[in-house]
Design an enzyme around this catalytic site. Structure first.
Site, PDB file in Angstrom:
ATOM      1  N   ASP A   7      38.563  53.200  56.475  1.00 14.10           N
ATOM      2  CA  ASP A   7      38.776  54.618  56.718  1.00 14.10           C
ATOM      3  C   ASP A   7      37.584  55.367  56.135  1.00 14.10           C
ATOM      4  O   ASP A   7      36.602  54.740  55.704  1.00 14.10           O
ATOM      5  CB  ASP A   7      40.124  55.088  56.153  1.00 14.10           C
ATOM      6  CG  ASP A   7      40.153  55.204  54.638  1.00 14.10           C
ATOM      7  OD1 ASP A   7      39.175  54.805  53.958  1.00 14.10           O
ATOM      8  OD2 ASP A   7      41.175  55.692  54.108  1.00 14.10           O
ATOM      9  N   CYS A  64      39.281  50.995  52.076  1.00 19.89           N
ATOM     10  CA  CYS A  64      39.631  52.413  52.012  1.00 19.89           C
ATOM     11  C   CYS A  64      39.233  52.900  50.630  1.00 19.89           C
ATOM     12  O   CYS A  64      38.549  52.181  49.895  1.00 19.89           O
ATOM     13  CB  CYS A  64      41.105  52.666  52.347  1.00 19.89           C
ATOM     14  SG  CYS A  64      42.333  52.156  51.137  1.00 19.89           S
ATOM     15  N   THR A  66      40.853  53.308  47.759  1.00 20.76           N
ATOM     16  CA  THR A  66      41.331  52.433  46.685  1.00 20.76           C
ATOM     17  C   THR A  66      41.573  51.005  47.151  1.00 20.76           C
ATOM     18  O   THR A  66      41.666  50.104  46.326  1.00 20.76           O
ATOM     19  CB  THR A  66      42.666  52.945  46.110  1.00 20.76           C
ATOM     20  OG1 THR A  66      43.658  52.912  47.144  1.00 20.76           O
ATOM     21  CG2 THR A  66      42.513  54.339  45.535  1.00 20.76           C
ATOM     22  N   HIS A  97      45.243  29.919  46.568  1.00 23.14           N
ATOM     23  CA  HIS A  97      46.694  29.836  46.404  1.00 23.14           C
ATOM     24  C   HIS A  97      47.491  30.506  47.501  1.00 23.14           C
ATOM     25  O   HIS A  97      48.590  30.051  47.820  1.00 23.14           O
ATOM     26  CB  HIS A  97      47.107  30.453  45.067  1.00 23.14           C
ATOM     27  CG  HIS A  97      46.506  29.758  43.889  1.00 23.14           C
ATOM     28  ND1 HIS A  97      46.640  30.242  42.612  1.00 23.14           N
ATOM     29  CD2 HIS A  97      45.765  28.629  43.777  1.00 23.14           C
ATOM     30  CE1 HIS A  97      46.017  29.434  41.765  1.00 23.14           C
ATOM     31  NE2 HIS A  97      45.454  28.458  42.465  1.00 23.14           N
ATOM     32  N   HIS A 133      51.578  25.466  47.287  1.00 23.66           N
ATOM     33  CA  HIS A 133      51.099  26.730  47.822  1.00 23.66           C
ATOM     34  C   HIS A 133      51.536  26.900  49.278  1.00 23.66           C
ATOM     35  O   HIS A 133      51.888  28.011  49.698  1.00 23.66           O
ATOM     36  CB  HIS A 133      49.585  26.837  47.685  1.00 23.66           C
ATOM     37  CG  HIS A 133      49.137  26.835  46.262  1.00 23.66           C
ATOM     38  ND1 HIS A 133      49.620  27.703  45.318  1.00 23.66           N
ATOM     39  CD2 HIS A 133      48.264  26.028  45.599  1.00 23.66           C
ATOM     40  CE1 HIS A 133      49.069  27.466  44.155  1.00 23.66           C
ATOM     41  NE2 HIS A 133      48.240  26.440  44.292  1.00 23.66           N
TER      42      HIS A 133
END
Length: 142
Positions: A7, A64, A66, A97, A133
């Site tokens: 974004d 973005c 954050t 993992h 996993h």
């Protein structure tokens, strides 16, 4: 091929990542956005996630401000395991993992130098293939 999207808050960091991908001759498809003009991150998260789930692209990178919102939006697409990483240890661990198929980054959280190292770690770390996993991933997918 990689899918990449952002974004407006991630646009500047995405440009840095694209330059690095170009320097390494890594193929990608850029799903936008293409400026710092305000846009809605779920649009780009969905486009990248769908390209990964469909098999058009092997992995995705989303950016973005954050990394939080865009990772939440990507994880709404069934089959996506998007991981928000701000360090190389997390990028390595999520590939080993979780077999994460989308990396999310915060353009206002990590600088370009660290972001490139995180991307490189994410792209170069294979899934461990350990049964424990695989079992955990299967639980997530149900």
């Amino acid at each position: 091929m990689l899918a990449i999207g952002c974004d407006h808050g991630g646009y500047e960091l995405k440009k840095e990542i694209l330059a690095w991908l170009d320097s390494k001759n890594i193929e990608y498809r850029d799903f936008g956005c293409h400026s710092t003009e305000a846009v809605n991150y779920p649009v780009y998260a969905k486009a990248v996630a769908e390209a990964v789930v469909s098999g058009e692209c092997e992995k995705g990178i989303l950016v973005c401000g954050t990394g939080i919102g865009i990772s939440i939006a990507a994880n709404k697409v069934h089959g996506i395991r998007a991981a928000l990483c701000s360090d190389c240890f997390s990028a390595e661990a999520t590939r080993l993992h979780n077999d994460a198929n989308v990396l999310a980054l915060g353009g206002r959280v990590v600088g370009a130098g660290l972001a490139i190292k995180i991307v490189e770690t994410f792209l170069n770390t294979p899934f461990s293939e350990e049964q424990r996993h695989k079992d955990r991933i299967a639980m997530i997918e149900d």
